[in-house]
Design an enzyme around this catalytic site. Structure first.
Site, mmCIF file in Angstrom:
data_model
loop_
_atom_site.group_PDB
_atom_site.id
_atom_site.type_symbol
_atom_site.label_atom_id
_atom_site.label_comp_id
_atom_site.label_asym_id
_atom_site.label_seq_id
_atom_site.Cartn_x
_atom_site.Cartn_y
_atom_site.Cartn_z
ATOM 1 N N VAL A 16 2.333 9.519 -2.206
ATOM 2 C CA VAL A 16 1.136 9.057 -1.786
ATOM 3 C C VAL A 16 0.166 10.101 -1.758
ATOM 4 O O VAL A 16 -1.011 10.258 -2.463
ATOM 5 C CB VAL A 16 1.073 8.194 -0.562
ATOM 6 C CG1 VAL A 16 -0.321 7.751 -0.107
ATOM 7 C CG2 VAL A 16 1.685 6.908 -0.774
ATOM 8 N N LYS A 207 3.545 -5.084 8.290
ATOM 9 C CA LYS A 207 2.325 -5.619 7.629
ATOM 10 C C LYS A 207 1.501 -6.719 8.373
ATOM 11 O O LYS A 207 0.349 -6.863 8.513
ATOM 12 C CB LYS A 207 2.293 -5.662 6.144
ATOM 13 C CG LYS A 207 2.867 -4.241 5.491
ATOM 14 C CD LYS A 207 3.347 -4.351 4.214
ATOM 15 C CE LYS A 207 3.853 -3.224 3.455
ATOM 16 N NZ LYS A 207 4.276 -3.205 1.867
#
Length: 438
Positions: A16, A207
């Site tokens: 990332v 999540k």
């Protein structure tokens, strides 16, 4: 338009972090032309200064001291891309405490310490942005926090783990075994060497906790989320689901459940495999793609779809947050995070769903009656029944009407005590027209 330079400190340069740096280099001119802000990667904290990376970074930019990046007075915005709880938590709190906006994609940290971080951001009147924490490149948190803030969102149901969706797609479309599909996912880089967090639902659970917190303004942590994974899903389950008009997906579900009387709505958050009708939009989400299905009272049904993982998609979402944070910083403003309140968490035993139950039984007179009596004792109504095979090993496949989880579990306990049942092969929740998960 005159440019204003915003210096960025990046903590971590893995998939990332590296993707973000590359995107800033590629998109910097366009961002500056549209916003008047020039993003400059001033410092990047890494574990190794000599490790080869897919991007070129000047030696003067690299450092092994993440805390020094946060404390550097020349750094305007901090991007946390190291993952995990510590030292990420301490570093983010330090940055927020010094008045520096923070962008992160750290779902584990947010799902366990989100309220603490939100409070620190509000106290410092700076941005804490984390769009990439739930669905990679799919914009879902900002729509929930901003566009849908006035909407009565009652339920969110999504496929938020690309690894498990890839595995289930291979099993459904190619007849691949679970073990073979998992191996392929690992070879393609979708699954880690230890895939537990993905296949047992912990990644999706983190999540789901974040989604519930943002959608409902509730303090929900990862420990509030009920988990079931996909490791017990078999080719037999896949085949029966297809024959009955369903596909099996690992779903993250967050919803508000009304209670009788004047009590507050309860939050129900869980992750488990479910049979989804082929007509449902989530049924067509294939391979490593993700999708989040939002149900609102006024707006109706919305679905957000795209790549939920990978360096480039996640880096794109981080970059979007970074641009927002930089613009807000130069304007002297910040995005307010909604206040979180403690809502009761509804236990899984009190939730209701339709169920698919697959039993391996002895084929002899009285078996069906004994099984039906077990369902009846616990008030679980049978919607449909199929029988396959004859002789010592036969199979009974039930789909129930909506029933309470505790009643279904009581039924299963009774069934395990019957000598005519070899095995309860599988139990799956069913999503359908009149038996949605509630």
């Amino acid at each position: 338009m005159s440019e204003s330079v915003v210096k960025v400190g990046v903590l971590g340069c893995g998939n990332v972090g590296a993707a973000l740096v590359q995107l800033i280099e590629e998109r910097g001119d366009e961002i500056a032309a549209r916003t008047g802000i020039r993003l400059e990667v001033a410092k990047v904290a890494v574990r190794s200064l000599t490790r080869k990376r897919p991007i070129h970074l000047d030696e003067s930019v690299l450092t092994r001291e993440a805390a020094e990046v946060v404390a550097d007075p020349d750094i305007d915005v901090v991007v946390e891309a190291i993952g995990g709880i510590e030292p990420a938590r301490e570093l983010i709190l330090a940055a927020l405490g010094s008045g520096k906006p923070v962008v992160t994609a750290n779902k584990e940290l947010l799902a366990n310490h989100g309220a603490e971080l939100f409070k620190a951001a509000s106290a410092g009147e700076v941005d804490l942005l984390f769009e990439a924490a739930v669905a990679g490149g799919i914009p879902i948190l900002r729509p929930l926090r901003e566009s849908l803030v006035g909407e009565d969102v009652r339920r969110i149901m999504g496929i938020v783990n690309g690894t498990t969706n890839f595995i289930l797609t291979r099993m459904s479309e190619e007849g691949t075994s679970y073990a073979a599909a998992l191996t392929e996912a690992q070879q393609l880089g979708y699954a880690e060497r230890d895939p537990t967090a993905d296949v047992e639902g912990y990644d999706a659970g983190a999540k789901a906790a974040i989604l519930a917190s943002i959608a409902f303004g509730a303090k929900v942590v990862a420990g509030d989320v009920y988990h079931e994974g996909i490791s017990n899903i078999s080719a037999t389950d896949i085949g029966f689901a297809a024959r009955l008009g369903y596909v099996i997906k690992l779903l993250a579900v967050a919803e508000l459940v009304s209670v009788e009387g004047d009590g507050p709505d309860e939050v129900a958050v869980r992750v488990h495999p479910a049979m989804v009708p082929v007509s449902h939009p989530l049924a067509g989400v294939r391979d490593s793609f993700n999708a989040v299905f939002v149900e609102g009272a006024a707006v109706g049904d919305l679905m957000f779809y795209g790549r939920g993982a990978g360096g480039a998609p996640t880096g794109s979402a981080v970059l979007g947050d970074l641009v927002d944070a930089a613009v807000n910083l130069r304007k002297g403003t910040h995005a307010d995070l909604l206040a979180l309140t403690r809502r009761p968490i509804r236990p899984i035993d009190e939730l209701r769903s339709s169920y698919y139950v697959n039993l391996d039984v002895v084929d002899r007179p009285g078996v069906l009656r004994a099984v039906a009596e077990a369902f009846e004792r616990h008030g679980v109504s049978i919607r449909s029944l199929e029988q396959e095979g004859v002789g010592e090993h036969a199979r009974l496949i039930f789909i129930t009407h909506r029933a309470r989880e505790a009643d279904v579990q009581g039924t299963l306990d009774d069934l395990r005590g019957l000598d005519v049942i070899h095995d309860i092969t599988s139990v799956l929740r069913v999503v359908g027209d009149d038996q949605d998960l509630t």
